[in-house]
Design an enzyme around this catalytic site. Structure first.
Site, PDB file in Angstrom:
ATOM      1  N   GLU A  33       0.880  -1.170   0.000  1.00 57.77           N
ATOM      2  CA  GLU A  33       0.000   0.000   0.000  1.00 57.77           C
ATOM      3  C   GLU A  33       0.918   1.220   0.000  1.00 57.77           C
ATOM      4  O   GLU A  33       1.792   1.327   0.866  1.00 57.77           O
ATOM      5  CB  GLU A  33      -0.875  -0.019   1.258  1.00 57.77           C
ATOM      6  CG  GLU A  33      -1.895   1.084   1.246  1.00 57.77           C
ATOM      7  CD  GLU A  33      -2.769   1.106   2.497  1.00 57.77           C
ATOM      8  OE1 GLU A  33      -2.748   0.128   3.261  1.00 57.77           O
ATOM      9  OE2 GLU A  33      -3.446   2.130   2.685  1.00 57.77           O
ATOM     10  N   ARG A 257       4.834 -12.298  10.182  1.00 58.29           N
ATOM     11  CA  ARG A 257       5.552 -11.062   9.918  1.00 58.29           C
ATOM     12  C   ARG A 257       6.994 -11.165  10.384  1.00 58.29           C
ATOM     13  O   ARG A 257       7.282 -11.815  11.383  1.00 58.29           O
ATOM     14  CB  ARG A 257       4.936  -9.917  10.738  1.00 58.29           C
ATOM     15  CG  ARG A 257       3.732  -9.378  10.149  1.00 58.29           C
ATOM     16  CD  ARG A 257       3.152  -8.247  10.980  1.00 58.29           C
ATOM     17  NE  ARG A 257       2.107  -7.711  10.166  1.00 58.29           N
ATOM     18  CZ  ARG A 257       2.262  -6.689   9.337  1.00 58.29           C
ATOM     19  NH1 ARG A 257       3.393  -6.025   9.306  1.00 58.29           N
ATOM     20  NH2 ARG A 257       1.287  -6.300   8.572  1.00 58.29           N
ATOM     21  N   LYS A 267       4.080   0.845   9.826  1.00 57.90           N
ATOM     22  CA  LYS A 267       4.255   2.084   9.073  1.00 57.90           C
ATOM     23  C   LYS A 267       3.684   3.278   9.835  1.00 57.90           C
ATOM     24  O   LYS A 267       4.201   4.382   9.746  1.00 57.90           O
ATOM     25  CB  LYS A 267       3.567   1.960   7.708  1.00 57.90           C
ATOM     26  CG  LYS A 267       4.443   1.267   6.676  1.00 57.90           C
ATOM     27  CD  LYS A 267       3.809   1.294   5.306  1.00 57.90           C
ATOM     28  CE  LYS A 267       2.833   0.168   5.170  1.00 57.90           C
ATOM     29  NZ  LYS A 267       2.318   0.004   3.798  1.00 57.90           N
TER      30      LYS A 267
HETATM   31  P1  ATP Z   1       1.720  -1.873   8.150  1.00 58.34           P
HETATM   32  O1  ATP Z   1       0.816  -2.754   8.946  1.00 58.34           O
HETATM   33  O2  ATP Z   1       2.964  -1.469   8.831  1.00 58.34           O
HETATM   34  O3  ATP Z   1       1.019  -0.708   7.516  1.00 58.34           O
HETATM   35  P2  ATP Z   1       1.258  -3.425   5.869  1.00 58.34           P
HETATM   36  O4  ATP Z   1       1.241  -4.872   6.006  1.00 58.34           O
HETATM   37  O5  ATP Z   1      -0.065  -2.774   5.836  1.00 58.34           O
HETATM   38  O6  ATP Z   1       2.213  -2.788   6.954  1.00 58.34           O
HETATM   39  P3  ATP Z   1       1.648  -3.268   3.090  1.00 58.34           P
HETATM   40  O7  ATP Z   1       2.143  -2.156   2.272  1.00 58.34           O
HETATM   41  O8  ATP Z   1       0.217  -3.623   2.978  1.00 58.34           O
HETATM   42  O9  ATP Z   1       2.038  -2.958   4.592  1.00 58.34           O
HETATM   43  O10 ATP Z   1       2.543  -4.556   2.857  1.00 58.34           O
HETATM   44  C1  ATP Z   1       2.850  -5.067   1.589  1.00 58.34           C
HETATM   45  C2  ATP Z   1       3.200  -6.512   1.715  1.00 58.34           C
HETATM   46  O11 ATP Z   1       4.287  -6.680   2.609  1.00 58.34           O
HETATM   47  C3  ATP Z   1       2.034  -7.315   2.269  1.00 58.34           C
HETATM   48  O12 ATP Z   1       1.919  -8.505   1.545  1.00 58.34           O
HETATM   49  C4  ATP Z   1       2.423  -7.558   3.688  1.00 58.34           C
HETATM   50  O13 ATP Z   1       1.878  -8.749   4.145  1.00 58.34           O
HETATM   51  C5  ATP Z   1       3.949  -7.603   3.620  1.00 58.34           C
HETATM   52  N1  ATP Z   1       4.519  -7.177   4.890  1.00 58.34           N
HETATM   53  C6  ATP Z   1       4.290  -6.032   5.554  1.00 58.34           C
HETATM   54  N2  ATP Z   1       4.955  -6.001   6.716  1.00 58.34           N
HETATM   55  C7  ATP Z   1       5.640  -7.166   6.800  1.00 58.34           C
HETATM   56  C8  ATP Z   1       6.523  -7.749   7.776  1.00 58.34           C
HETATM   57  N3  ATP Z   1       6.829  -7.116   8.910  1.00 58.34           N
HETATM   58  N4  ATP Z   1       7.026  -8.972   7.510  1.00 58.34           N
HETATM   59  C9  ATP Z   1       6.735  -9.609   6.380  1.00 58.34           C
HETATM   60  N5  ATP Z   1       5.925  -9.120   5.421  1.00 58.34           N
HETATM   61  C10 ATP Z   1       5.372  -7.917   5.631  1.00 58.34           C
HETATM   62 MG    MG Z   2      -1.412  -3.939   4.385  1.00 59.84          MG
END
Ligand code: ATP
Ligand code: MG
Length: 554
Positions: A33, A257, A267
């Site tokens: 995102e 994660r 984020k």
């Molecule tokens: P946040 O919760 O910090 O906003 P997010 O998961 O919403 O992070 P995205 O931009 O949606 O962030 O993530 C893109 C991809 O990266 C998704 O498939 C997500 O599952 C993966 N991802 C995000 N954070 C992690 C992490 N800490 N470890 C492994 N994969 C991750």
């Molecule tokens: Mg996400």
């Protein structure tokens, strides 16, 4: 033990699928995102998705999950593209969930036509209150039994902008008593009069993430849709949409994660650190972001090796940041050019070296690299050495300088310390020693044996630089799990600026992104804040590998 690394659970699934002929080719995607910069957790996901596609000769898309117009920005899109390429990956297609808005709208109409979606006029409070909980079934909304025609007309009116934000929503008609709360008539479209970074003002209704993500995978014929564990309960909902819409059945798989000690990974939290100026920006070298790590001097290879070693799990866990630093050292040791810099300088005067003489010594660039070559380093009567390399009353095993002690000057001569001077406050101001002309490195015939070698920089040859030393951003291992606000655990001493470091002249030619090992002081890289007249070096990591040491003990 076999030399073959055992397969992780996703590789096993994929190998079975390929062997069974379920798919001819796998297709994965990385779906960020664009509401922040990528961090080390994303790096794991990137390495996994792109890595699987490479390993199994498949494809991997980059898809921006940009369904929320309010938090998303083009700046983030650009940084994400840049970071993925820097990590060493290329995507087969670049897509945006917002490209599917028209298709998603049509999917919603299909559900309405099948009697599987309805427009609800309830307020968000009313919807929340009627959800029920794990022990109580929810209640049907009073608008649940609107006719298909009425729903189609109202949904069209929502799109045309006839209503204000929150006045109406479109909900899937599933089961208000479903044991999985996410399937109790979830909202799939909401009204938001907001400008979108790509579609502009074309839309005032936006699909919910849950109504966009699974279908986007399906539209792209993603075979293995890999996401993090918190989406496990969403999977039945995605499967429900796919089944009812009769579209391509992508399968979702969840993994834990990536969490790291002494940092935060959300984020939202990282954005707070940036906005409230606890750090200088998303790319502050203390941040766990890819841009921060790059600026700090971490290499893409080190990050990939770390992701491999940390692996993937099905359960939440937290990995020692020392493991990441271990791979950074391992990679930099092979490639970083050696150089000398004195961080806390004091003068050493070689009394028997001719006053006006200077020499050019040849010193190896990297003892780990046969083809690393040599560089010229100026030597003279007056040298800068580290203050800590001299002691007035050295203890027994101090193999550096002190009255009467001998040491080798790296790449140069052996010196004996003879005398020193102090100011009125007792600070050492100058150290005096004599050298042995026949002890020159590489052609030493002096027969003198010394245990210690110290680094130095010749005073007339020296240039100056600012050096930034970093420590952990947080004082505790898992700030997000501690009581109270995570920001109360910030390490106030995580940045130490050393304004005037004496560096050897060759470092004046350093370019941004180049890696150095300052002898005995750690790995360093030139920071983009540098100018021709003001060099700034970041310490990437110290030389001491605490992680490897722990492993030996264990
Ligand atoms: P946040 O919760 O910090 O906003 P997010 O998961 O919403 O992070 P995205 O931009 O949606 O962030 O993530 C893109 C991809 O990266 C998704 O498939 C997500 O599952 C993966 N991802 C995000 N954070 C992690 C992490 N800490 N470890 C492994 N994969 C991750
Ligand atoms: Mg996400």
């Amino acid at each position: 033990m076999s030399a073959e690394k055992s397969l992780n659970f996703l590789e096993e699934i994929i190998e079975n699928d390929l062997a069974a002929g379920t798919y001819q080719q796998i297709h994965t995607r990385f779906p960020p995102e664009p509401n922040g910069y990528l961090h080390i957790g994303h790096a794991s996901s990137i390495h996994l998705n792109f890595g699987l596609a490479l390993k199994y000769n498949g494809k991997c898309n980059l898809r921006f999950d940009d369904t929320n117009p309010v938090t998303e920005e083009t700046e983030y899109v650009d940084s994400i593209r840049n970071d993925i390429k820097w990590l060493g990956y290329n995507w087969d297609n670049e897509f945006y969930a917002s490209d599917y808005f028209e298709q998603l709208y049509a999917f919603a109409q299909t559900l309405i036509r099948k009697g599987l979606a309805y427009v609800d006029d309830s307020s968000s409070e009313e919807i929340a209150a009627s959800k029920g909980d794990l022990n109580t079934p929810g209640k049907n909304a009073p608008y649940r039994d609107r006719t298909i025609e009425e729903n189609l007309a109202l949904f069209a009116a929502m799109r045309e902008g006839k209503y204000k934000d929150g006045e109406k929503v479109l909900r899937a008609k599933i089961d208000m008593a479903h044991p999985n709360l996410l399937l109790r008539d979830p909202i799939i479209y909401r009204i938001k009069h907001a400008h979108h970074h790509r579609t502009g003002d074309q839309w005032c209704i936006y699909p919910m993430y849950d109504f966009a993500h699974g279908q986007s995978d399906s539209i792209e014929h993603i075979t293995h849709s890999i996401c993090t564990l918190e989406f496990i309960h969403h999977r039945p909902l995605y499967d429900w949409f796919i089944e009812k819409l009769e579209i391509y059945p992508s399968h979702q798989y969840e993994f834990a994660r990536r969490n790291l000690t002494y940092t935060v990974m959300s984020k939202r939290k990282l954005l707070q650190l940036v906005n409230e100026k606890h750090v200088s920006g998303w790319d502050d070298p203390r941040m766990p972001t890819i841009s921060g790590m790059r600026r700090r001097g971490y290499t893409a290879a080190a990050i990939r090796n770390f992701c491999d070693a940390a692996g993937i799990a099905k359960r939440e866990n937290i990995v020692d940041i020392g493991l990441l630093e271990h791979f950074v050292r391992e990679d930099l040791n092979k490639t970083a050019l050696r150089a000398m810099a004195v961080l806390d300088p004091v003068k050493l005067i070689i009394t028997n070296y001719p006053d006006s003489k200077t020499e050019e010594l040849e010193i190896e660039n990297n003892p780990e690299d046969e083809n690393g070559g040599k560089r010229k380093v100026g030597f003279s009567k007056e040298l800068w050495i580290e203050r800590e390399d001299f002691m007035e009353q050295p203890p027994k095993k101090f193999f550096r300088l002190g009255p009467g002690l001998q040491v080798r000057l790296k790449g140069a001569y052996i010196v004996t310390c003879e005398d020193y001077k102090k100011d009125e406050n007792g600070n050492i101001t100058e150290i005096y020693g004599s050298y042995y002309p026949e002890s020159k490195s590489g052609q030493d015939t002096s027969g003198i044996h010394v245990k210690g070698t110290i680094h130095w920089v010749s005073v007339p040859h020296a240039k100056q630089a600012e050096v930034r030393l970093y420590d952990r951003l947080f004082k505790v291992e898992n700030p997000a799990a501690e009581e109270g606000n995570f920001k109360s655990y910030i390490n106030e001493n995580s940045l130490q600026i050393v304004p005037s470091v004496q560096i050897e002249a060759s470092l004046a030619a350093a370019i941004t992104g180049q890696h150095f090992q300052f002898l005995r002081k750690g790995y360093f890289t030139l920071d983009p804040d540098s100018s021709e007249t003001h060099l700034v070096f970041n310490r990437t990591v110290t030389l001491k590998d605490s992680w490897a040491k722990e492993q030996k003990k264990a």
